[in-house]
Design a protein around this motif. Structure first.
Motif, PDB file in Angstrom:
ATOM      1  N   ASP A   9       0.844  -1.195   0.000  1.00 23.74           N
ATOM      2  CA  ASP A   9       0.000   0.000   0.000  1.00 23.74           C
ATOM      3  C   ASP A   9       0.877   1.242   0.000  1.00 23.74           C
ATOM      4  OD1 ASP A   9      -2.269  -1.519   0.017  1.00 23.74           O
ATOM      5  OD2 ASP A   9      -2.516  -1.462   2.197  1.00 23.74           O
ATOM      6  N   GLU A  64      -0.026   4.385   0.590  1.00 18.22           N
ATOM      7  CA  GLU A  64      -0.378   5.419   1.558  1.00 18.22           C
ATOM      8  C   GLU A  64       0.272   5.137   2.906  1.00 18.22           C
ATOM      9  OE1 GLU A  64      -3.736   2.369   1.547  1.00 18.22           O
ATOM     10  OE2 GLU A  64      -2.545   3.467   0.063  1.00 18.22           O
ATOM     11  N   TYR A  87      -1.083   6.137   5.980  1.00 11.30           N
ATOM     12  CA  TYR A  87      -2.070   5.817   7.007  1.00 11.30           C
ATOM     13  C   TYR A  87      -2.939   4.645   6.555  1.00 11.30           C
ATOM     14  CZ  TYR A  87      -0.788  10.372   8.904  1.00 11.30           C
ATOM     15  OH  TYR A  87      -0.089  11.435   9.412  1.00 11.30           O
ATOM     16  N   VAL A 112      -5.568  12.816   6.870  1.00 10.32           N
ATOM     17  CA  VAL A 112      -5.027  11.882   5.874  1.00 10.32           C
ATOM     18  C   VAL A 112      -5.060  12.480   4.475  1.00 10.32           C
ATOM     19  CG1 VAL A 112      -5.680   9.887   7.262  1.00 10.32           C
ATOM     20  CG2 VAL A 112      -7.253  10.736   5.525  1.00 10.32           C
ATOM     21  N   ASP A 115      -1.734  13.249   2.852  1.00 10.28           N
ATOM     22  CA  ASP A 115      -0.879  12.156   2.379  1.00 10.28           C
ATOM     23  C   ASP A 115      -0.852  12.174   0.849  1.00 10.28           C
ATOM     24  OD1 ASP A 115       0.532   9.873   1.881  1.00 10.28           O
ATOM     25  OD2 ASP A 115      -0.803   8.515   2.953  1.00 10.28           O
ATOM     26  N   ASN A 124       0.209  10.060  -1.174  1.00 14.42           N
ATOM     27  CA  ASN A 124      -0.051   8.761  -1.790  1.00 14.42           C
ATOM     28  C   ASN A 124      -1.445   8.225  -1.495  1.00 14.42           C
ATOM     29  OD1 ASN A 124       2.612   8.589  -2.846  1.00 14.42           O
ATOM     30  ND2 ASN A 124       3.369   7.927  -0.853  1.00 14.42           N
ATOM     31  N   MET A 125      -2.294   9.027  -0.878  1.00 16.07           N
ATOM     32  CA  MET A 125      -3.632   8.547  -0.536  1.00 16.07           C
ATOM     33  C   MET A 125      -4.513   8.528  -1.785  1.00 16.07           C
ATOM     34  SD  MET A 125      -5.602   7.368   1.761  1.00 16.07           S
ATOM     35  CE  MET A 125      -4.597   7.706   3.196  1.00 16.07           C
ATOM     36  N   TYR A 163      -7.448  17.967   0.338  1.00 15.82           N
ATOM     37  CA  TYR A 163      -6.983  16.921  -0.582  1.00 15.82           C
ATOM     38  C   TYR A 163      -6.677  17.508  -1.964  1.00 15.82           C
ATOM     39  CZ  TYR A 163      -6.762  12.380  -2.909  1.00 15.82           C
ATOM     40  OH  TYR A 163      -6.340  11.283  -3.616  1.00 15.82           O
TER      41      TYR A 163
END
Length: 631
Positions: free
Chosen positions: A340, A342, A344, A393, A396, A398-399, A429
């Motif tokens: 994964d 991300e 978190y 989050v 992040d 990479n989320m 975001y």
């Protein structure tokens, strides 16, 4: 800590080439081998044999007065315990304490140093010291119990473990005001010098030094008395976990799982046993441990791998029962999956939320009606927590947008009193590391937004937000008009974003181009009496497209019937001209301009749902594409 000294002679044992000997003028006639160490001792000149029943029997079996060689590789405690017994027989001074009494006692029992062999023997003295000194002390009892780990079978058979556990449990159940012995307590803000009263959990840190199996015995014995509240048991589990389990807050597993050494794997296996045992000891009473502690155990279980699935499921279930008590920091669990991207673990939070919601769905109608007020209050708290979590989050890089949208949409509508928090999460975001997001992804993320639930301040921000899809801006403008009594004032109270003005201008030009055909069709229907319409009027429409489109939002005198009759012919003319030029524009942008004009024309006389208008635009968009392909 209590000590006992036995013997008066100085220590005359010395080592020479892995052989332990006693300094004496008398030559040795007894060789005892224990593992890799040899002892050169004496049979009769010193009271070794008279005090050891086992050695007497072995020497008799060997026959003859010559030098005897005996192997005692299975003596409990090894050579160190045997040397204590040998020094006792020689009268050499030895020191006994909680650290060495267990191996000395087991070795003395093994050698048969009892009262039946000789009065005042070693076993009797050790038992007296254990019962009168060791078990009377708090820390001595814990140290002695921990030392039984090396000799579990002997300690169990001789009753040492049971005696130590009974002594420790008795002291734990003592009321705090009557605690007079020394204990370890290092909580922040507590200082014994300031004469603070004895805390209720004074015993938790000292027993955390025990092995997990012995710790479990203590906790089980205390719980069986029902004399302490579940919160104290939970605090003991929390202290033990902090003492032994790793902090996985900022740790991610290596990509190469085979790089761990055997020592690391042994430690990992020990930690897995600790997690499984602690999870099984958590009292069933809700609130006995905090949700933060439960989530930390779940986080560690995911990091270690190999933890029982039953343990993980139970920790997830217990955490969901107390989800409304969680904080954002409790939910910021790092992802321990190397696949994964991300940082978190948002999938874990999603599972937690789904478990929370499933508990309420499984209730009977009667129970649901009875607990409706409690559920409403709880779900609102959970909604606030989840939206605040999404705001964190969202930073992040990479989320994935799919995981953000899935978690946001998992909350039912009742969970959000307003959509200000989820709007902030979406804005973060789009603003941070995801500025290059595609239109489809932006739509996927923003479709959760309900413009009716945005505060005036947030709606004002949304109108100017260049990162939002145009469709959302149109919705915000429409609902601003719905909420205000003066539609024109409601719309013009915000400065339209430049990209929306450009879209309106483009749509206005297309409208002016087709207006002549629309007017001609109207003239034919009225018998040619409407010759007042001219090409100059179409030109003025082209020059003032933006202002006319904006003012149309407040116009109240245009009939809905004419709009419906002209819509079809206008769309066909625009599509035909676009095909001839080979410059068919993106259907979505044309629909947006059309929606803006329709909203201004219709909203004055009727209540419309913004979602229906968006869906209408999507259907007409698909119809336009199909017709263009046919041509």
């Amino acid at each position: 800590m209590k000590f006992m000294k036995i013997g008066t002679k100085p220590d005359t044992f010395y080592t020479e080439r892995a052989t332990r000997s006693v300094a004496s003028d008398v030559p040795s006639d007894l060789l005892i081998q224990i593992n890799n160490v040899s002892y050169l001792l004496h049979k009769l000149q010193f009271p070794l044999l008279p005090k050891c029943g086992l050695l007497q029997q072995l020497c008799c079996d060997s026959g003859g007065p010559e030098k005897v060689n005996i192997e005692l590789h299975d003596i409990p405690g090894g050579e160190e315990a045997f040397e204590l017994c040998a020094k006792f027989c020689y009268g050499i001074k030895i020191n006994l304490s909680a650290y060495n009494i267990v191996p000395a006692y087991c070795a003395a029992k093994f050698l048969g140093m009892t009262e039946s062999v000789e009065k005042g023997n070693f076993v009797l003295k050790l038992e007296a010291f254990l019962n009168s000194c060791i078990l009377e002390g708090w820390k001595d009892s814990i140290i002695t119990l921990q030392s039984t780990v090396k000799l579990p079978d002997w300690s169990e058979n001789l009753g040492i473990i049971r005696k130590c556990i009974d002594s420790i449990v008795e002291k734990i159940l003592t009321p705090p005001p009557k605690v007079t012995w020394s204990y370890t307590y290092t909580r922040p803000g507590y200082n014994k010098k300031h004469h603070h009263p004895v805390p209720k959990d004074w015993w938790t840190e000292d027993i955390s030094d025990l092995d997990i199996d012995l710790f479990r015995c203590i906790v089980t014995a205390v719980r069986s008395t029902y004399m302490l509240p579940p919160q104290l048991i939970g605090e003991a589990l929390h202290v033990y976990a902090c003492r032994w389990l790793p902090d996985t807050t900022n740790i991610r597993p290596p990509l190469d799982q085979n790089s761990d050494s055997n020592q690391d794997e042994t430690l990992m296996e020990k930690n897995r046993r600790i997690v499984d045992n602690i999870a099984s000891m958590i009292p069933g009473d809700q609130g006995s441990v905090s949700v933060g502690f439960l989530l930390r155990l779940l986080n560690i279980a995911n990091y270690l791998g190999g933890v029982s699935p039953v343990t993980k499921t139970e920790l997830l279930r217990r955490s969901s029962l107390q989800l409304e008590e969680a904080t954002v920091n409790d939910l910021l669990i790092p992802s321990h999956s190397p696949t994964d991207p991300e940082f978190y673990d948002i999938d874990l939070v999603l599972s937690l939320l789904q478990s929370f919601l499933m508990r309420w769905k499984r209730q009977s109608p009667a129970a649901a009606a009875e607990n409706s007020h409690h559920f409403f209050r709880t779900i609102r708290k959970v909604g606030k927590i989840i939206d605040s979590y999404l705001q964190v989050v969202a930073t992040d890089a990479n989320m994935p947008v799919s995981k953000m949208a899935t978690l946001a949409e998992a909350l039912p509508d009742i969970a959000r009193e307003d959509h200000d928090d989820i709007y902030k999460a979406i804005n973060i975001y789009l603003k941070q590391e995801h500025s290059d997001l595609s239109k489809a992804d932006k739509k996927r993320l923003c479709r959760i937004l309900d413009c009716q639930k945005l505060s005036p301040e947030v709606r004002a921000h949304a109108v100017k937000n260049e990162r939002l899809p145009l469709r959302i801006v149109v919705q915000v403008l429409f609902f601003e008009q719905e909420r205000g009594s003066n539609s024109k004032a409601a719309v013009t109270s915000h400065r339209l974003p430049d990209r929306l003005v450009g879209q309106l201008s483009s749509s206005g030009k297309q409208t002016s181009t087709t207006s002549r055909s629309e007017d001609h069709a109207a003239k034919l229907r009225t018998g040619g009496d409407d010759e007042k319409l001219s090409m100059g009027k179409g030109t003025r429409r082209t020059n003032n497209a933006v202002s006319e489109s904006t003012n149309a939002l407040g116009t109240r005198g245009i009939y809905e019937q004419r709009k419906r009759s002209e819509a079809k012919s206008a769309a066909e003319i625009k599509e035909r001209k676009a095909v001839k030029r080979g410059e068919i524009q993106e259907v979505e942008e044309v629909d947006l301009g059309r929606e803006i004009r329709e909203l201004g024309i219709i909203s004055a006389g009727s209540k419309l749902d913004a979602h229906k208008m968006i869906n209408k635009g999507s259907r007409s968009s698909d119809h336009g594409r199909d017709k263009a392909k046919d041509r």
